[in-house]
Motif scaffolding. Structure first.
Motif, PDB file in Angstrom:
ATOM      1  N   ASP A   1       0.817  -1.207   0.000  1.00 29.39           N
ATOM      2  CA  ASP A   1       0.000   0.000   0.000  1.00 29.39           C
ATOM      3  C   ASP A   1       0.856   1.266   0.000  1.00 29.39           C
TER       4      ASP A   1
ATOM      5  N   ILE B   1     -16.678   4.562   4.563  1.00 29.84           N
ATOM      6  CA  ILE B   1     -15.794   4.013   3.527  1.00 29.84           C
ATOM      7  C   ILE B   1     -16.177   4.599   2.173  1.00 29.84           C
ATOM      8  N   LYS B   2     -15.161   5.095   1.460  1.00 30.62           N
ATOM      9  CA  LYS B   2     -15.447   5.766   0.194  1.00 30.62           C
ATOM     10  C   LYS B   2     -15.255   4.850  -1.003  1.00 30.62           C
ATOM     11  N   ASP B   3     -14.620   3.715  -0.782  1.00 31.62           N
ATOM     12  CA  ASP B   3     -14.203   2.907  -1.920  1.00 31.62           C
ATOM     13  C   ASP B   3     -14.267   1.438  -1.483  1.00 31.62           C
TER      14      ASP B   3
ATOM     15  N   ASP C   1     -12.707  -0.886  -2.494  1.00 32.93           N
ATOM     16  CA  ASP C   1     -11.363  -1.457  -2.469  1.00 32.93           C
ATOM     17  C   ASP C   1     -10.510  -0.906  -1.329  1.00 32.93           C
ATOM     18  N   ALA C   2     -11.102  -0.071  -0.488  1.00 31.50           N
ATOM     19  CA  ALA C   2     -10.371   0.398   0.698  1.00 31.50           C
ATOM     20  C   ALA C   2     -10.024  -0.831   1.534  1.00 31.50           C
TER      21      ALA C   2
ATOM     22  N   PRO D   1      -9.711  -1.834   4.748  1.00 31.14           N
ATOM     23  CA  PRO D   1     -10.528  -2.460   5.796  1.00 31.14           C
ATOM     24  C   PRO D   1     -11.779  -3.131   5.240  1.00 31.14           C
TER      25      PRO D   1
ATOM     26  N   ARG E   1     -10.461   7.708 -12.439  1.00 35.08           N
ATOM     27  CA  ARG E   1     -10.120   8.056 -11.064  1.00 35.08           C
ATOM     28  C   ARG E   1      -8.740   8.698 -11.022  1.00 35.08           C
TER      29      ARG E   1
ATOM     30  N   TYR F   1      -7.878   5.345   5.748  1.00 34.21           N
ATOM     31  CA  TYR F   1      -8.386   3.987   5.546  1.00 34.21           C
ATOM     32  C   TYR F   1      -9.763   3.930   4.884  1.00 34.21           C
ATOM     33  N   ASN F   2     -10.385   5.078   4.690  1.00 34.46           N
ATOM     34  CA  ASN F   2     -11.662   5.060   3.956  1.00 34.46           C
ATOM     35  C   ASN F   2     -11.466   5.006   2.448  1.00 34.46           C
ATOM     36  N   PHE F   3     -10.213   5.091   2.028  1.00 35.85           N
ATOM     37  CA  PHE F   3      -9.906   5.126   0.594  1.00 35.85           C
ATOM     38  C   PHE F   3      -9.076   3.915   0.183  1.00 35.85           C
ATOM     39  N   LYS F   4      -9.096   3.677  -1.115  1.00 36.32           N
ATOM     40  CA  LYS F   4      -8.205   2.639  -1.618  1.00 36.32           C
ATOM     41  C   LYS F   4      -6.795   3.214  -1.698  1.00 36.32           C
ATOM     42  N   VAL F   5      -5.839   2.477  -1.176  1.00 37.44           N
ATOM     43  CA  VAL F   5      -4.441   2.906  -1.236  1.00 37.44           C
ATOM     44  C   VAL F   5      -3.643   1.763  -1.859  1.00 37.44           C
ATOM     45  N   GLU F   6      -2.855   2.091  -2.849  1.00 32.82           N
ATOM     46  CA  GLU F   6      -2.047   1.052  -3.477  1.00 32.82           C
ATOM     47  C   GLU F   6      -0.779   1.681  -4.031  1.00 32.82           C
ATOM     48  N   ALA F   7       0.319   1.014  -3.853  1.00 32.02           N
ATOM     49  CA  ALA F   7       1.608   1.481  -4.368  1.00 32.02           C
ATOM     50  C   ALA F   7       1.884   2.945  -4.013  1.00 32.02           C
ATOM     51  N   GLY F   8       1.530   3.323  -2.802  1.00 28.30           N
ATOM     52  CA  GLY F   8       1.830   4.667  -2.336  1.00 28.30           C
ATOM     53  C   GLY F   8       0.887   5.749  -2.828  1.00 28.30           C
TER      54      GLY F   8
END
Lengths: 381, 333
Positions: free
Chosen positions: A160, A212-214, A216-217, A219, B128, B151-158
Motif C-alpha cells: 500500500d 468508507i469511500k471505496d 477497495d479500501a 478495511p 479516477r 483507511y476510507n480510501f483505496k491505497v495502493e503502491a503509495g
C-alpha cells in the motif's frame, strides 16, 4: 532480590559484548550523533538526554555499561539538551509489535511466592505468606503469533505504501516482539498527526464502515474477504443469520454489501467492531505516533533476556527463532542454581525443565532467569 | 489557445498561476479603475467581497473579463479591512466557489489545477485520480477528520485513489490557503480602494463584533465556568457521556482543536488514544457548521447533574455567556 554478585557478572558479560560490538551498533544507527541516547544502568537508574560521538562511543560504553540501551527515533540538533531545546529535525518511522499488545496471545506465566529470603513456585493454589508474584515466560509460540502481525505490517508497508524492502529494517526487539524502522527520507519530517494517520491505517482505529469511500479500501476488502472465507472469528461478533445475510449481499457484489451496511446501524457497528478487533494489525500505536520516542538500540542486549536486538533479513524471517538466533554469537555457558525453568529451546539446544537444581546453561539464559528471580549464583562452568 | 478561452479560465480560477499571468496582460493599472467608465467594476468587486463575507458566491456570470477583474479588486478591498477573520471568510467562500466549478470540470483541467497547487496527481484509465498518500495525509487533516481518514480510501503502491469530487475537495482546501496568502501578501492598498474597505468594515461591523465577543482564545482554564472546571477535575475518573459531550463541545467552541482536546484527555490514567479520538471526533462531527457547535445550555447541564453555580452564573443561561461576562468585566476594569 537479585544478588549483587550475579549482577556484577552480568554487567561484565554485557561490557564484554559491547566491547566487541561497538562498530556494529554505530553502523546500525543512521546519523548517530544526532540522536538522543538513554540507558538504564545496573542499579536500575534511567539516564536520558545523552549525546554521543562515534569515536568516543567505545570508551563511553565501557564506563557506563547499559543494562537496557535506547536511542531516540528522532534526529536533533542538540540531542543532549532538555526536550524543548533539542530542536527536532525529524524522526524515523517506527513500528512496535509487542506481545503485550496482542489480543489473542495469553502470556505464559509462573506464579512464585517470595517469603523473606525463600522463594517457591506456587502450584494452582499453594499457600503464600509472603509476596506473590507472577513471572512472564518467553515461549516460541508467542514469537510466532507476533510474527504473523509483523508479516501483515510488512505487506501493507510494501504494497500500500510502496516502501521498498531495503528501506524496511526488521529487528527482533530483544524482548517480546519485533521492531520495524523505516529510515526513508520522505517519512522523517512527518509530524505526529501524519504518523497517527499511518498508524490508524494499520490498526483501523475508529473506523466507521459507513464512511468508507471505496469498496477497495483495505478495511472493507479485508472484511469482504473474511466473509468470503467464513473466517472463524466472524462468529465472535455476528450471528449465523447475520453472516448469511451479508454473504448474500456480497455474492451480488461488494457495493451491494457496503450499501446494505450503510443502512443497517446494528450490523454496521458490529462490522466496525469486527474490523478493528480482528483485522487490524496489532501494533503498539503510541510508539509510531510519538515523534520523540526512545527505542531500543539495534544490537544492544536486552537487560531482562540477555538477547540481542538483532536485525533480520526479510528472507530469513520465516525461519527466525529469537531464542536461538538472537543469542550473541560468542555465547558461553555458566553454572546456575535454578529455581524454576520450563523446558525451553535456547541457543543450541533444549534446556530444562529445571526445578530447584543446578545446571549448566547458556549465559543469556542465565541472565533471563536471574533477572526474573528464577535463578541465582552464576558460576564459571 | 484563444485569448477568450484563457479569460474564461481566469474567470473560473483566478488564483491559478496561469490566470495570474493573464491578468498582468489584460488588466489596467489599478488607479484607472477610478475612471468613470471603469468605476462600476469597483462596485461589482465590492459586491463580490461583501457577498463572500455572507458565504455567498455565484458560479454563473455573463462577462468573463469582469469576473476576473472583480476578483483581484475584491482581494484589495478585503486586504484593506485589515482583519484576519475577514481574510479567512473571503478565502473560504472563494474556495467553495472553486469547488463547485471543479466538480464539473473536465479531467485534464482539474488535473492542471491540482498540479499547479502542488499536488502530483495522475489520472487512471477509469477516470479516477491517484495522489501520493503522504500528500493526502498532509492536506486531509484540515478536513472533517472522520470522513477523510486514509483507511476510507483505496491505497495502493503509495497512491490514494480519488474520484473527481474528492480531488476537487482537496484542491479547494489548498485553494483556500492560496487565496488567503494572496491577500496577506498584498503589501499596501491604494487610498481610493481603502474607502471601499472602510465601507465594507462598517457594513460587517455586526459580524466583526460578534467574533470579537466570541473569541475566547485568550481565556485560561481558571476562567472556565464551574461546571466545566468540575468536569476537567474529574476527567481522571472517567466522565459520563453528557459530561464528555459538554466538555468537548465547550473546549472546541472556545478554540481548542481536536489535538488540543485529546491532550486534555491525556490526563486520564488509562488514557486510550484510539477511543478518545473516536469519541472526540464523533462529537465534533455530529453537527455540521464549523462555527457553531452547540454547547449544552445551563438548563441541560443542570439536568445532567453537574451545575454548581457561582456568583458569575447569575442571570446566564449558557456556559459560554459566563466567558462573555468575564470578558466584558475585564474590558471595564
Amino acid at each position: 532480590m537479585i544478588r549483587k554478585r550475579d549482577l556484577v557478572l552480568i554487567e561484565n558479560y554485557f561490557r564484554e559484548y559491547y566491547f566487541k560490538n561497538t562498530d556494529r551498533i554505530i553502523s546500525s544507527i543512521k546519523d548517530f550523533e544526532s540522536r538522543e541516547f538513554a540507558y538504564i544502568d545496573f542499579d536500575g537508574v534511567m539516564r536520558r538526554h545523552i549525546s554521543l560521538k562515534e569515536d568516543e562511543f567505545k570508551s563511553w560504553l565501557m564506563e557506563n555499561v547499559p543494562r537496557d540501551f535506547y536511542h531516540s527515533a528522532a534526529y536533533y540538533l542538540f540531542p543532549s539538551k532538555n526536550m524543548e531545546a533539542k530542536s527536532w529535525e525529524g524522526a524515523d518511522l517506527v513500528f512496535d509489535i509487542d506481545l503485550d499488545h496482542i489480543r489473542n496471545y495469553q502470556t505464559k506465566t509462573v506464579v512464585v511466592c517470595i517469603d523473606r529470603d525463600k522463594i517457591k513456585i506456587l502450584e494452582e493454589e499453594g499457600e503464600c505468606n509472603g509476596d506473590k508474584r507472577e513471572i512472564m515466560l518467553l515461549e516460541e509460540k508467542g514469537f510466532e503469533i507476533a510474527k504473523r502481525e509483523l508479516l501483515m505490517l510488512i505487506e501493507i508497508l510494501v504494497r500500500d505504501f510502496d516502501i521498498k524492502e531495503e528501506d524496511i529494517n526488521i529487528y527482533f526487539s530483544g524482548g517480546r516482539g519485533y521492531h520495524v524502522h523505516v529510515l526513508k527520507e520522505e517519512y522523517q519530517k512527518l509530524d505526529s498527526y501524519a504518523r497517527m494517520e499511518i498508524k490508524d491505517y494499520l490498526t483501523y482505529d475508529g473506523i466507521d464502515i459507513r464512511n468508507i469511500k471505496d469498496v477497495d479500501a483495505r478495511p472493507f476488502s479485508s472484511f469482504a474477504n473474511a466473509l468470503l472465507k467464513l473466517d472463524d472469528d466472524l462468529r465472535e461478533v455476528f450471528t449465523e443469520k447475520e453472516i448469511e445475510i451479508m454473504r448474500k449481499k456480497l455474492e451480488e457484489n461488494k457495493e451491494k454489501l457496503l450499501m446494505f451496511l450503510r443502512k443497517n446501524k446494528v450490523l454496521a457497528s458490529k462490522s466496525n467492531l469486527f474490523i478493528t478487533k480482528y483485522l487490524g494489525v496489532q501494533i503498539d500505536g503510541v510508539v509510531t505516533v510519538d515523534v520523540s520516542r526512545l527505542i531500543r538500540v539495534p544490537y544492544s542486549l536486552h537487560g531482562k533476556t540477555g538477547l540481542v536486538k538483532k536485525k533480520i533479513n526479510y528472507e530469513e524471517l520465516d525461519q527466525f527463532n529469537p531464542l536461538s538466533d538472537a543469542v550473541r554469537e560468542d555465547e558461553k555457558k555458566v553454572r546456575l542454581k535454578i529455581l524454576y525453568c520450563p523446558e525451553i529451546y535456547w541457543y543450541d539446544g533444549e534446556y530444562g525443565p529445571y526445578r530447584k537444581e543446578e545446571a549448566v546453561v547458556p549465559f543469556s539464559l542465565a541472565v533471563y532467569l536471574v533477572m526474573r528471580g528464577l535463578g541465582h549464583g552464576i558460576r564459571e562452568h | 489557445m484563444y485569448i477568450s478561452e484563457e479569460i474564461r479560465w481566469a474567470a473560473k480560477y483566478p488564483f491559478d498561476s496561469r490566470s495570474k499571468e493573464l491578468l498582468e496582460l489584460i488588466a489596467y493599472d489599478v488607479s484607472e479603475y477610478t475612471e468613470d467608465d471603469l468605476r462600476f467594476l469597483l462596485d461589482k468587486a465590492y459586491e463580490r467581497a461583501s457577498k463572500a463575507l455572507d458565504h455567498k458566491y455565484r458560479i454563473i456570470w455573463d462577462n468573463d473579463y469582469q469576473e476576473v477583474v472583480t476578483f483581484y479588486l475584491a482581494l484589495l478591498i478585503i486586504r484593506g479591512v485589515e482583519e484576519d477573520y475577514i481574510y479567512r471568510v473571503f478565502s473560504d467562500t472563494e474556495a467553495r466557489r472553486a469547488y463547485d466549478l471543479l466538480r464539473e470540470e473536465e479531467d485534464k483541467n482539474i488535473l492542471s489545477i491540482a498540479n499547479n497547487l502542488g499536488f502530483k496527481v495522475e489520472v487512471e484509465k477509469d477516470g479516477r485520480f491517484r495522489l501520493s498518500y503522504i500528500e493526502f495525509i498532509k492536506v486531509s487533516r484540515e478536513l472533517s477528520a472522520i470522513h477523510w481518514k486514509l483507511y476510507n480510501f483505496k491505497v495502493e503502491a503509495g497512491r490514494v485513489y480519488l474520484n473527481k469530487r474528492n480531488l476537487a475537495r482537496l484542491c479547494s482546501q489548498r485553494i483556500k490557503e492560496v487565496i488567503y496568502e494572496m491577500i496577506k501578501n498584498i503589501p499596501s492598498v491604494p487610498e481610493f480602494i481603502l474607502s471601499y474597505s472602510n465601507r465594507l468594515r462598517k457594513d460587517k461591523e455586526k459580524m466583526l463584533r460578534k467574533i470579537e465577543r466570541y473569541d475566547f482564545s485568550d481565556m485560561g482554564e481558571e476562567l472556565f465556568p464551574p461546571c466545566i472546571k468540575w468536569l476537567m477535575d474529574r476527567i481522571g475518573g472517567g466522565l459520563s457521556h453528557p459530561g464528555r459531550f459538554t466538555l468537548v463541545t465547550f473546549l472546541h467552541r472556545i478554540g481548542y482543536n481536536t489535538e488540543d482536546i485529546i491532550n486534555v484527555f491525556r490526563r486520564v490514567p488509562d488514557f486510550n488514544e484510539r477511543l478518545t479520538r473516536y469519541q472526540v471526533e464523533h462529537i465534533l462531527g455530529m453537527k455540521g457548521s464549523r462555527i457553531e457547535y452547540s454547547v449544552p445550555s445551563c438548563k441541560k447541564i443542570k439536568s445532567y447533574g453537574f451545575c454548581f453555580p457561582d456568583e458569575n452564573c447569575r442571570y446566564i443561561r449558557h456556559p459560554l455567556q459566563y466567558l462573555i461576562k468575564l470578558k466584558k468585566r475585564e474590558r471595564h476594569d
